[in-house]
Write a protein that holds these residues in place. Structure first.
Motif, PDB file in Angstrom:
ATOM      1  N   LEU A 118      12.229  -5.400  13.356  1.00  0.00           N
ATOM      2  CA  LEU A 118      11.505  -4.469  12.497  1.00  0.00           C
ATOM      3  C   LEU A 118      12.469  -3.463  11.879  1.00  0.00           C
ATOM      4  CD1 LEU A 118       8.278  -3.651  14.534  1.00  0.00           C
ATOM      5  CD2 LEU A 118       8.546  -5.283  12.677  1.00  0.00           C
ATOM      6  N   ALA A 119      12.204  -3.099  10.627  1.00  0.00           N
ATOM      7  CA  ALA A 119      12.949  -2.038   9.940  1.00  0.00           C
ATOM      8  C   ALA A 119      11.909  -1.155   9.255  1.00  0.00           C
ATOM      9  CB  ALA A 119      13.940  -2.615   8.940  1.00  0.00           C
ATOM     10  N   LYS A 120      11.139  -0.457  10.072  1.00  0.00           N
ATOM     11  CA  LYS A 120      10.059   0.366   9.537  1.00  0.00           C
ATOM     12  C   LYS A 120      10.627   1.548   8.773  1.00  0.00           C
ATOM     13  CE  LYS A 120       6.334   1.026  11.755  1.00  0.00           C
ATOM     14  NZ  LYS A 120       5.302   1.470  12.724  1.00  0.00           N
ATOM     15  N   LEU A 121       9.813   2.080   7.890  1.00  0.00           N
ATOM     16  CA  LEU A 121      10.211   3.289   7.182  1.00  0.00           C
ATOM     17  C   LEU A 121      10.327   4.426   8.189  1.00  0.00           C
ATOM     18  CD1 LEU A 121       7.929   2.984   4.048  1.00  0.00           C
ATOM     19  CD2 LEU A 121      10.405   2.708   4.114  1.00  0.00           C
ATOM     20  N   PRO A 122      11.334   5.270   8.051  1.00  0.00           N
ATOM     21  CA  PRO A 122      11.554   6.310   9.060  1.00  0.00           C
ATOM     22  C   PRO A 122      10.758   7.575   8.769  1.00  0.00           C
ATOM     23  CG  PRO A 122      13.348   6.321   7.480  1.00  0.00           C
ATOM     24  CD  PRO A 122      12.426   5.203   7.073  1.00  0.00           C
ATOM     25  N   GLY A 123      10.752   8.468   9.750  1.00  0.00           N
ATOM     26  CA  GLY A 123      10.222   9.803   9.565  1.00  0.00           C
ATOM     27  C   GLY A 123       8.734   9.849   9.277  1.00  0.00           C
ATOM     28  N   LEU A 124       8.369  10.631   8.263  1.00  0.00           N
ATOM     29  CA  LEU A 124       6.965  10.884   7.954  1.00  0.00           C
ATOM     30  C   LEU A 124       6.240   9.663   7.432  1.00  0.00           C
ATOM     31  CD1 LEU A 124       7.312  14.394   6.260  1.00  0.00           C
ATOM     32  CD2 LEU A 124       6.681  13.879   8.616  1.00  0.00           C
ATOM     33  N   LEU A 125       6.978   8.631   7.016  1.00  0.00           N
ATOM     34  CA  LEU A 125       6.355   7.400   6.521  1.00  0.00           C
ATOM     35  C   LEU A 125       6.210   6.335   7.609  1.00  0.00           C
ATOM     36  CD1 LEU A 125       8.096   7.009   3.034  1.00  0.00           C
ATOM     37  CD2 LEU A 125       5.709   7.621   3.460  1.00  0.00           C
ATOM     38  N   ALA A 126       6.575   6.661   8.836  1.00  0.00           N
ATOM     39  CA  ALA A 126       6.577   5.656   9.892  1.00  0.00           C
ATOM     40  C   ALA A 126       5.178   5.117  10.184  1.00  0.00           C
ATOM     41  CB  ALA A 126       7.193   6.231  11.165  1.00  0.00           C
ATOM     42  N   ASP A 127       4.152   5.962  10.045  1.00  0.00           N
ATOM     43  CA  ASP A 127       2.798   5.511  10.368  1.00  0.00           C
ATOM     44  C   ASP A 127       2.011   5.102   9.119  1.00  0.00           C
ATOM     45  OD1 ASP A 127       2.398   7.955   9.199  1.00  0.00           O
ATOM     46  OD2 ASP A 127       0.876   8.631  10.628  1.00  0.00           O
ATOM     47  N   SER A 128       2.694   4.871   8.008  1.00  0.00           N
ATOM     48  CA  SER A 128       2.006   4.470   6.782  1.00  0.00           C
ATOM     49  C   SER A 128       1.735   2.970   6.776  1.00  0.00           C
ATOM     50  CB  SER A 128       2.835   4.862   5.555  1.00  0.00           C
ATOM     51  OG  SER A 128       4.090   4.206   5.567  1.00  0.00           O
ATOM     52  N   ARG A 129       0.780   2.559   5.980  1.00  0.00           N
ATOM     53  CA  ARG A 129       0.421   1.148   5.834  1.00  0.00           C
ATOM     54  C   ARG A 129       0.248   0.818   4.361  1.00  0.00           C
ATOM     55  NH1 ARG A 129      -4.623  -0.333   9.504  1.00  0.00           N
ATOM     56  NH2 ARG A 129      -4.203  -2.303   8.447  1.00  0.00           N
ATOM     57  N   LEU A 130       0.617  -0.412   4.003  1.00  0.00           N
ATOM     58  CA  LEU A 130       0.457  -0.882   2.635  1.00  0.00           C
ATOM     59  C   LEU A 130      -0.500  -2.066   2.622  1.00  0.00           C
ATOM     60  CD1 LEU A 130       1.385  -0.920  -0.395  1.00  0.00           C
ATOM     61  CD2 LEU A 130       3.111  -2.590   0.313  1.00  0.00           C
ATOM     62  N   SER A 131      -1.455  -2.035   1.711  1.00  0.00           N
ATOM     63  CA  SER A 131      -2.391  -3.147   1.561  1.00  0.00           C
ATOM     64  C   SER A 131      -2.680  -3.328   0.072  1.00  0.00           C
ATOM     65  CB  SER A 131      -3.684  -2.889   2.339  1.00  0.00           C
ATOM     66  OG  SER A 131      -4.218  -1.618   2.013  1.00  0.00           O
ATOM     67  N   GLU A 132      -3.290  -4.448  -0.268  1.00  0.00           N
ATOM     68  CA  GLU A 132      -3.583  -4.736  -1.674  1.00  0.00           C
ATOM     69  C   GLU A 132      -5.051  -5.119  -1.812  1.00  0.00           C
ATOM     70  OE1 GLU A 132      -0.695  -6.710  -4.457  1.00  0.00           O
ATOM     71  OE2 GLU A 132      -2.215  -8.304  -4.395  1.00  0.00           O
ATOM     72  N   TYR A 133      -5.689  -4.579  -2.839  1.00  0.00           N
ATOM     73  CA  TYR A 133      -7.105  -4.838  -3.082  1.00  0.00           C
ATOM     74  C   TYR A 133      -7.307  -5.130  -4.562  1.00  0.00           C
ATOM     75  CZ  TYR A 133      -7.805  -2.962   1.589  1.00  0.00           C
ATOM     76  OH  TYR A 133      -7.754  -2.764   2.948  1.00  0.00           O
ATOM     77  N   GLU A 134      -8.531  -5.432  -4.916  1.00  0.00           N
ATOM     78  CA  GLU A 134      -8.859  -5.792  -6.291  1.00  0.00           C
ATOM     79  C   GLU A 134     -10.084  -4.990  -6.745  1.00  0.00           C
ATOM     80  OE1 GLU A 134     -10.396  -9.833  -8.394  1.00  0.00           O
ATOM     81  OE2 GLU A 134      -8.497  -9.982  -7.294  1.00  0.00           O
ATOM     82  N   THR A 135     -10.014  -4.483  -7.969  1.00  0.00           N
ATOM     83  CA  THR A 135     -11.147  -3.742  -8.514  1.00  0.00           C
ATOM     84  C   THR A 135     -12.237  -4.721  -8.951  1.00  0.00           C
ATOM     85  OG1 THR A 135     -10.323  -3.762 -10.789  1.00  0.00           O
ATOM     86  CG2 THR A 135      -9.557  -1.981  -9.353  1.00  0.00           C
ATOM     87  N   ALA A 136     -13.398  -4.164  -9.298  1.00  0.00           N
ATOM     88  CA  ALA A 136     -14.508  -5.012  -9.756  1.00  0.00           C
ATOM     89  C   ALA A 136     -14.142  -5.742 -11.043  1.00  0.00           C
ATOM     90  CB  ALA A 136     -15.760  -4.157  -9.978  1.00  0.00           C
ATOM     91  N   GLY A 137     -13.200  -5.194 -11.815  1.00  0.00           N
ATOM     92  CA  GLY A 137     -12.772  -5.839 -13.052  1.00  0.00           C
ATOM     93  C   GLY A 137     -11.661  -6.841 -12.871  1.00  0.00           C
ATOM     94  N   GLY A 138     -11.259  -7.102 -11.628  1.00  0.00           N
ATOM     95  CA  GLY A 138     -10.223  -8.100 -11.370  1.00  0.00           C
ATOM     96  C   GLY A 138      -8.805  -7.572 -11.418  1.00  0.00           C
ATOM     97  N   ARG A 139      -8.630  -6.269 -11.435  1.00  0.00           N
ATOM     98  CA  ARG A 139      -7.291  -5.680 -11.483  1.00  0.00           C
ATOM     99  C   ARG A 139      -6.814  -5.408 -10.058  1.00  0.00           C
ATOM    100  NH1 ARG A 139      -4.851  -2.725 -15.730  1.00  0.00           N
ATOM    101  NH2 ARG A 139      -6.877  -2.603 -16.790  1.00  0.00           N
TER     102      ARG A 139
END
Length: 484
Positions: free
Chosen positions: A99-120
């Motif tokens: 693992l090479a997690k982001l350090p410091g204040l970003l250590a507990d952050s998460r990234l995810s991807e979603y889609e709007t109702a318009g498909g964006r």
């Protein structure tokens, strides 16, 4: 022309803040009570010395910080360095292998991807410590070449309307506008040309396209602009704790955000997860930039949010070392004095070959309409109180503050928004870079832009992460309370 900004400050006696004034009165009462009880001059002298040691650092300020705040930050940094908390090691042979997690204040952050109702599709970053959700938008500034002044005024007015719209509901914590100067590799142009050129096209047409791709870039530095909108958790109960529900709520608001930015002359597109991954990884590891741009969307096959952090970093008192690079961050210490034109930041934002990796992040912290009304009334009352208690030159400054806060109060009553703003400037270069030369260049640029800046002593790693524009709002993570 723009101006009338004021630093929020409660008014006390003799130009001090209200909190320091009350503490001073309390210490004086304690000294008198000690004499009345003990009738001992030695005890009174001791109490006076202790009171002076406590009180004077609260009155003496430097760059907007009291002596106690500066001392507390220094002690916290020394303790963190003694514990080894300023050094980070990750990767295959770390304590958490692979693992090479982001350090410091970003250590507990998460990234995810979603889609709007318009498909964006859009990427959403969740900083769990503060429960903030952020969406990053790529924007294409139009520039001012061959543009009438009336159009520029309309765009600036549209941007102000965009900020005011975001503040009305109270859901938006901050809007961060980032202008990023990076070294041009021309790989993106080559990939785009390869997508556009057909195999059966004439040889001359192919040659022209490839030559155009090779010539793009000029001085070897390109500009990337983005705007990040950071939301509080929306809703109540289980909805606040449900990330997909938060993504649905934010997705419903995105179309309105994009429309507001388009009216401000800033056509915007939400960044997808692979773009946020590449952006973050290439800022921590300069050597990875070419590989990331060559990989494009396929970066998600080999990288994830838990593996894009630096392999190693070392936070120093006045700079930040990460993966073979050195970064220095400054923060805005004072807004431009007097009125300025819309081009005041032009010298700071312009790409420069001697500072090829420069990032300027302007952070707008928005107040809701209810908060704004209370704050402008409070600032106006404090300004009047300061005018009545101060004398001489300070009295002239107090009169100007009364005029500024009074005008702000009137404009807010007519529907204008109220926004706190600050700025972070980060310059990154290789370890053998000319640091004194870089510092001189930054101060020359900020002086031309009429900005007062100071180096981010003792929190270089946090300032670097906040200037990325991926949802980290530093005032929400403060560890030193301010006596105001």
């Amino acid at each position: 022309m723009y101006g009338r900004w004021e630093r929020p400050r409660s008014a006390g006696f003799f130009g001090m803040t209200w909190g320091a004034s009350m503490l001073g009165i309390g210490l004086a009462i304690a000294i008198m009570a000690g004499f009345m009880i003990t009738h001992s001059l030695s005890i009174v002298a001791s109490l006076t010395v202790v009171s002076a040691v406590v009180f004077i650092p609260l009155v003496v300020t430097r760059h907007g910080r009291t002596g106690w705040e500066i001392a507390t930050v220094g002690v916290q940094f020394a303790i963190a360095r003694a514990r080894g908390e300023t050094v980070y090691r990750s990767g295959r042979f770390s304590r958490i292998p692979g693992l090479a997690k982001l350090p410091g204040l970003l250590a507990d952050s998460r990234l995810s991807e979603y889609e709007t109702a318009g498909g964006r599709r859009f990427a959403m970053i969740h900083v769990r410590r503060t429960d903030h959700y952020s969406v990053v938008l790529r924007v294409i500034p139009r520039g001012k070449e061959l543009v009438d002044q009336s159009q520029i005024n309309a765009w600036v007015e549209g941007y102000g309307g965009f900020l005011a719209t975001q503040s009305r509901s109270g859901e938006v914590v901050a809007v961060t506008a980032v202008l990023d100067n990076v070294v041009e590799t021309r790989l993106r142009q080559h990939r785009e040309v390869a997508r556009l050129v057909r195999s059966d096209a004439p040889d001359y047409a192919k040659a022209v396209m490839w030559e155009a791709a090779a010539d793009i870039g000029g001085v070897g530095v390109r500009v990337e602009a983005r705007i990040t909108i950071t939301y509080r958790a929306i809703g109540k109960g289980s909805i606040r704790r449900d990330e997909p529900e938060q993504a649905r709520e934010i997705g419903q608001r995105l179309q309105g955000v994009l429309s507001e930015l388009a009216r401000a002359g800033l056509p915007a597109t939400p960044l997808q997860a692979w773009e946020v991954l590449g952006l973050t990884r290439s800022r921590y590891d300069l050597a990875a930039q070419r590989d990331i741009e060559r990989a494009g969307p396929t970066i998600t096959q080999t990288q994830s949010w838990s593996s894009i952090g630096p392999i190693a970093h070392d936070e120093r008192w006045d700079h930040y070392v990460h993966d073979g690079a050195r970064s220095i961050s400054w923060e805005m210490d004072a807004a431009p004095r007097g009125a300025v034109m819309e081009s005041v930041l032009e010298e700071l934002l312009r790409p420069r070959a001697d500072v090829p990796r420069k990032r300027v992040a302007i952070v707008y912290r928005l107040h809701s309409a209810a908060e704004a009304t209370n704050l402008v009334d409070s600032d106006y009352r404090d300004a009047i109180a300061a005018e009545q208690t101060e004398r001489g030159i300070s009295s002239a400054a107090a009169r100007i503050r009364v005029g500024n806060t009074g005008a702000t109060r009137e404009e807010q009553a007519r529907g204008a928004g109220l926004t706190r703003f600050g700025m972070l400037i980060t310059v990154t270069d290789h370890l053998d870079a000319d640091i004194p030369g870089i510092e001189a260049s930054v101060h020359a640029m900020t002086s031309a832009s009429r900005l007062g800046v100071r180096r981010c002593y003792a929190y270089q790693a946090a300032a670097f992460a906040a200037s990325l524009g991926i949802g980290l709002i530093l005032p929400e993570h403060t560890s030193v309370s301010k006596l105001s």
